[in-house]
Motif scaffolding. Structure first.
Motif, PDB file in Angstrom:
ATOM      1  N   LYS A 251       0.803  -1.234   0.000  1.00 32.61           N
ATOM      2  CA  LYS A 251       0.000   0.000   0.000  1.00 32.61           C
ATOM      3  C   LYS A 251       0.835   1.283   0.000  1.00 32.61           C
ATOM      4  N   ASP A 252       2.055   1.229   0.529  1.00 35.35           N
ATOM      5  CA  ASP A 252       2.876   2.447   0.524  1.00 35.35           C
ATOM      6  C   ASP A 252       3.839   2.487  -0.663  1.00 35.35           C
ATOM      7  N   GLU A 253       3.773   1.463  -1.508  1.00 28.64           N
ATOM      8  CA  GLU A 253       4.745   1.351  -2.600  1.00 28.64           C
ATOM      9  C   GLU A 253       4.152   1.621  -3.976  1.00 28.64           C
ATOM     10  N   ILE A 254       2.899   1.213  -4.168  1.00 26.46           N
ATOM     11  CA  ILE A 254       2.240   1.395  -5.476  1.00 26.46           C
ATOM     12  C   ILE A 254       0.817   1.875  -5.235  1.00 26.46           C
ATOM     13  N   GLU A 255       0.199   2.371  -6.307  1.00 24.25           N
ATOM     14  CA  GLU A 255      -1.156   2.927  -6.163  1.00 24.25           C
ATOM     15  C   GLU A 255      -2.195   1.808  -6.061  1.00 24.25           C
ATOM     16  N   LEU A 256      -3.031   1.905  -5.047  1.00 17.84           N
ATOM     17  CA  LEU A 256      -4.160   0.984  -4.888  1.00 17.84           C
ATOM     18  C   LEU A 256      -5.434   1.805  -5.007  1.00 17.84           C
ATOM     19  N   ASP A 257      -6.550   1.157  -5.384  1.00 18.63           N
ATOM     20  CA  ASP A 257      -7.805   1.919  -5.408  1.00 18.63           C
ATOM     21  C   ASP A 257      -8.420   1.917  -4.005  1.00 18.63           C
ATOM     22  N   LYS A 258      -9.583   2.502  -3.863  1.00 17.50           N
ATOM     23  CA  LYS A 258     -10.134   2.708  -2.509  1.00 17.50           C
ATOM     24  C   LYS A 258     -10.432   1.385  -1.799  1.00 17.50           C
ATOM     25  N   ASP A 259     -10.600   0.311  -2.567  1.00 20.45           N
ATOM     26  CA  ASP A 259     -10.865  -0.994  -1.953  1.00 20.45           C
ATOM     27  C   ASP A 259      -9.627  -1.869  -1.861  1.00 20.45           C
ATOM     28  N   GLY A 260      -8.479  -1.302  -2.243  1.00 16.29           N
ATOM     29  CA  GLY A 260      -7.227  -2.047  -2.095  1.00 16.29           C
ATOM     30  C   GLY A 260      -6.801  -2.823  -3.330  1.00 16.29           C
ATOM     31  N   PHE A 261      -7.558  -2.726  -4.437  1.00 14.78           N
ATOM     32  CA  PHE A 261      -7.124  -3.402  -5.672  1.00 14.78           C
ATOM     33  C   PHE A 261      -5.981  -2.587  -6.296  1.00 14.78           C
ATOM     34  N   ILE A 262      -5.001  -3.304  -6.878  1.00 11.73           N
ATOM     35  CA  ILE A 262      -3.860  -2.616  -7.485  1.00 11.73           C
ATOM     36  C   ILE A 262      -4.304  -1.946  -8.778  1.00 11.73           C
ATOM     37  N   VAL A 263      -3.931  -0.674  -8.924  1.00 16.59           N
ATOM     38  CA  VAL A 263      -4.277   0.071 -10.140  1.00 16.59           C
ATOM     39  C   VAL A 263      -3.246  -0.271 -11.215  1.00 16.59           C
ATOM     40  N   ILE A 264      -3.732  -0.738 -12.371  1.00 19.47           N
ATOM     41  CA  ILE A 264      -2.825  -1.125 -13.471  1.00 19.47           C
ATOM     42  C   ILE A 264      -3.139  -0.289 -14.721  1.00 19.47           C
ATOM     43  N   GLY A 265      -2.433  -0.590 -15.803  1.00 19.07           N
ATOM     44  CA  GLY A 265      -2.648   0.144 -17.051  1.00 19.07           C
ATOM     45  C   GLY A 265      -1.796   1.400 -17.119  1.00 19.07           C
ATOM     46  N   LYS A 266      -0.723   1.424 -16.314  1.00 17.56           N
ATOM     47  CA  LYS A 266       0.133   2.618 -16.263  1.00 17.56           C
ATOM     48  C   LYS A 266       1.227   2.515 -17.332  1.00 17.56           C
ATOM     49  N   GLY A 267       0.827   2.603 -18.579  1.00 16.00           N
ATOM     50  CA  GLY A 267       1.818   2.551 -19.666  1.00 16.00           C
ATOM     51  C   GLY A 267       1.765   1.240 -20.421  1.00 16.00           C
ATOM     52  N   SER A 268       1.511   0.148 -19.724  1.00 14.52           N
ATOM     53  CA  SER A 268       1.237  -1.127 -20.403  1.00 14.52           C
ATOM     54  C   SER A 268       0.135  -1.814 -19.601  1.00 14.52           C
TER      55      SER A 268
END
Ligand SMILES: Cc1cc2nc3c(=O)[nH]c(=O)nc-3n(C[C@H](O)[C@H](O)[C@H](O)COP(=O)(O)OP(=O)(O)OC[C@H]3O[C@@H](n4cnc5c(N)ncnc54)[C@H](O)[C@@H]3O)c2cc1C
Length: 311
Positions: A251-268
């Protein structure tokens, strides 16, 4: 393995992690996969899998996942039976600390830690998991053809599950603890239309208190509805009250959404907010949550990691 800088470490041994292992092995990245506490992932306790393409004959989840793990190993993925307890993902070299205290340094990480369905937490539920209690209508609905079942929840996921089940079940009860729903209005209207046809029924202001069975299979639910305790005879119950992605570590290393799912699609497709960190499977997917979609995204994460290392 020495303490060299690795190309890629895969966290998780479910369908997403194993598929990532197959692809990163074939790309000669010499991947290391950390299995976690649940080798093979969520599927291993499921008695029959009927919807994984190519896996005909309804193999058990255990057998299917054994094959997926063996496949990745046979191509060169190194499996480590441990779990990641600390993840430092920022910068070009990522450091993962395992439960044993061992530290792995790697240029890319593929996170495939899954998500755990939330169950009801009532007496009898654990005893009848896989024998009438489910958290996935797409996975298990087919086993309840022609039977009466219940879905518990009031969000869109509960309505999607209930509508899906009306296609094969004799009747679907939607049990919700309140009068109003968080679900999209269009879904509510569709289920109301099914109720008008006698294919569904709303059981509102009701809480499931217990799962009943005959020792072999679930036979009904004990409900408390507006102070009154009653029994609802059904053959199955589907908990549709959300999923908990296993992402607390990150949680302190990459972006998670409000429910804790990892946000992807950042360039690929599977890239997270941190360059060199990719995510696949249920930890980054709140919609599809299937073995095949997880394996597919594991493949994409592996290809993304390969392209990242080549750039
Ligand atoms: C009861 C049940 C029945 C199902 N039936 C079907 C079905 O019939 N067909 C279908 O397609 N799908 C089915 N599903 C859904 C399917 O199981 C999931 O979509 C799929 O397993 C998700 O795969 P995944 O690889 O993303 O995660 P998971 O399978 O959840 O695997 C996550 C992995 O991450 C590991 N992990 C977690 N934290 C750490 C850590 N800190 N360090 C290292 N490793 C870690 C775990 O040990 C595990 O190996 C079912 C699910 C359930 C619960």
């Amino acid at each position: 393995m020495t303490d060299e800088l690795l190309n890629t470490v895969i966290i998780g041994s479910g369908p997403a992690g194993c598929a990532a292992g197959v692809y990163t092995s074939r790309a000669n990245l010499k991947p290391v996969l950390i299995t976690g506490d649940n080798p093979g992932g969520q599927l291993v306790t499921t008695p029959e899998i009927e919807n994984y393409p190519g896996a005909m004959g309804s193999p058990s989840g255990f057998d299917l996942m054994e094959k997926l793990q063996q496949h990745a190993k046979s191509l060169g993925t190194e499996f480590i039976s441990d779990k990641v307890v600390k993840a430092e993902l920022k910068g070009p070299v990522k450091t993962l600390t395992l439960g044993s205290g061992r530290m792995l340094k790697t240029r890319t990480v593929i996170i495939a830690t899954g998500a755990a369905p939330r169950y009801l937490g009532v007496p009898g539920e654990d005893q009848y998991k896989g024998k009438g209690v489910s958290a996935c209508a797409t996975c298990d609905g087919f086993f309840f053809r022609g039977k009466e079942v219940a879905v518990v929840g009031g969000g869109s996921a509960a309505f999607v599950e209930a509508l899906f089940l009306t296609q094969m079940c004799a009747k679907v009860y939607l049990i919700h603890r309140r009068e109003g729903f968080r679900a999209e209005a269009v879904l509510v209207d569709k289920l109301k239309a099914k109720a008008a046809e006698g294919k569904a029924e709303f059981v509102l202001n009701a809480i499931v208190q217990e799962v009943k069975g005959d020792g072999e299979r679930l036979t009904g639910l004990v409900l408390k509805q507006q102070g009154e305790v009653k029994e609802l005879p059904v053959s199955g119950v589907f908990a549709a009250i959300g999923h908990l992605p296993q992402t607390e570590l990150f949680k302190d290393e990459i972006e998670l959404d409000k429910d804790g799912f990892i946000v992807i699609g950042k360039g690929s497709a599977q890239a997270t907010s941190e360059p060199g960190v990719f995510a696949a499977g249920d930890c980054s997917d709140r919609i599809y949550r299937q073995a095949i979609t997880s394996a597919g995204s594991g493949c994409k994460a592996a290809l993304d990691a390969e392209h990242f290392l080549l750039a």
